[in-house]
Scaffold this active site. Structure first.
Site, PDB file in Angstrom:
ATOM      1  N   GLU A 277       0.844  -1.196   0.000  1.00 61.44           N
ATOM      2  CA  GLU A 277       0.000   0.000   0.000  1.00 61.44           C
ATOM      3  C   GLU A 277       0.881   1.248   0.000  1.00 61.44           C
ATOM      4  O   GLU A 277       1.918   1.294   0.664  1.00 61.44           O
ATOM      5  CB  GLU A 277      -0.881  -0.002   1.245  1.00 61.44           C
ATOM      6  CG  GLU A 277      -1.772   1.217   1.402  1.00 61.44           C
ATOM      7  CD  GLU A 277      -2.538   1.223   2.717  1.00 61.44           C
ATOM      8  OE1 GLU A 277      -3.586   1.882   2.774  1.00 61.44           O
ATOM      9  OE2 GLU A 277      -2.086   0.568   3.684  1.00 61.44           O
TER      10      GLU A 277
ATOM     11  N   LYS B 287      -9.641   2.693  -2.454  1.00 60.03           N
ATOM     12  CA  LYS B 287      -9.844   2.033  -1.162  1.00 60.03           C
ATOM     13  C   LYS B 287     -11.196   2.416  -0.560  1.00 60.03           C
ATOM     14  O   LYS B 287     -11.498   3.593  -0.379  1.00 60.03           O
ATOM     15  CB  LYS B 287      -8.715   2.430  -0.211  1.00 60.03           C
ATOM     16  CG  LYS B 287      -8.735   1.738   1.144  1.00 60.03           C
ATOM     17  CD  LYS B 287      -7.529   2.208   1.966  1.00 60.03           C
ATOM     18  CE  LYS B 287      -7.450   1.529   3.322  1.00 60.03           C
ATOM     19  NZ  LYS B 287      -6.298   2.054   4.109  1.00 60.03           N
TER      20      LYS B 287
ATOM     21  N   CYS C  36      -5.378  -2.938   2.527  1.00 58.76           N
ATOM     22  CA  CYS C  36      -5.144  -2.832   3.970  1.00 58.76           C
ATOM     23  C   CYS C  36      -6.407  -2.989   4.825  1.00 58.76           C
ATOM     24  O   CYS C  36      -6.877  -4.094   5.059  1.00 58.76           O
ATOM     25  CB  CYS C  36      -4.424  -1.528   4.276  1.00 58.76           C
ATOM     26  SG  CYS C  36      -3.532  -1.552   5.863  1.00 58.76           S
TER      27      CYS C  36
END
Length: 268
Positions: free
Chosen positions: A44, A118, A152
């Site tokens: 990430e 995300k 994540c």
């Protein structure tokens, strides 16, 4: 369709908010890979670390990093994916205003680009106040494999990762700190088991400017949660694995677990 998919995850000690140094590191690692690699997964925010100061490192989709990813993909005949800080100027914003995204970029060997923003912003760090969350899934079709890449904090939300699309490989890239690394290891295996899917999780090592420490613990697990490849704590290097689609399909058919899933819809 390609039955074998050779994947590599590169675990690195990211240099804080210094894209040039990080790109140089990854370029050296990618150029040293064997010729049979199909897919490379980076952490990430692989150009900067998990920064809450996007104005220092943000690029647009025509910027240096995306062009670099395309160059690496074409020259090495591989697909590459990782997330970075991207800015856009939407039509409804005032002149000069920007929206920032923690955006996953998947680049095919042809230089074709696919993206995912995300969805789950990490509120503990204030990511939700700085970055715009995504609302759409990305399912990548690559060499006959259906690949679902996530970022994540998405790992903690099993509904978003649920295998409603019959995907073959689930990807997580992260800056996941050592204080919660047991959850990282446990949840990666849980996502693999409940979705009967190969999973690769690529994390970073080192210490960032906020004094958060990262131990890496990147790994590949199979559709039953068995480890196929992993790195020791704080190790800089690669995880590698050859995934076999026929093995996964055979176990899915034999067990039938995915046929018994509950159905649901996700509000955007």
């Amino acid at each position: 369709m390609k039955n074998e998919l050779n994947i590599v995850g590169i675990q690195a000690d990211l240099v804080w908010e210094t894209p040039d140094k990080n790109l140089a590191f990854f370029e050296e690692k990618i150029n040293a890979l064997s010729k049979n690699v199909d897919l490379v997964v980076l952490p990430e925010m692989f150009t900067s670390g998990f920064t809450m100061h996007p104005e220092k490192v943000a690029e647009n989709m025509d910027g240096n990093t995306v062009s670099w990813m395309q160059k690496m993909a074409v020259e090495n005949d591989i697909a590459i994916c990782g997330s970075l800080v991207i800015y856009e100027r939407p039509f409804d914003c005032a002149q000069g205003d920007k929206k920032y995204y923690n955006r996953l970029v998947f680049v095919h060997p042809s230089a074709k680009i696919e993206t995912y923003n995300k969805r789950h912003s990490f509120t503990l760090a204030g990511e939700d106040k700085i970055y715009t969350s995504g609302t759409e899934k990305l399912i990548v079709n690559y060499k006959g494999w259906k690949i679902y890449p996530l970022i994540c904090y998405d790992l903690r939300f099993p509904i978003w990762a649920r295998n409603a699309e019959n995907y073959d490989l689930l990807i997580f890239m992260a800056n996941w700190p050592v204080t919660r690394i047991k959850a990282w290891d446990t949840l990666l295996k849980a996502r693999a088991i409940e979705n009967m899917s190969y999973v690769i999780g690529v994390n970073r090592t080192g210490k960032d400017a906020n004094s958060y420490v990262y131990s890496g613990n990147s790994l590949v697990v199979d559709f039953l949660g068995e480890e196929l490849s992993f790195l020791q704590n704080n190790e800089i290097g690669n995880i590698t694995a050859t995934l076999l689609k026929t093995d996964q399909d055979r176990i899915r058919k034999k067990m039938g677990f995915l046929n018994d899933m509950d159905t649901f819809s996700i509000d955007s």
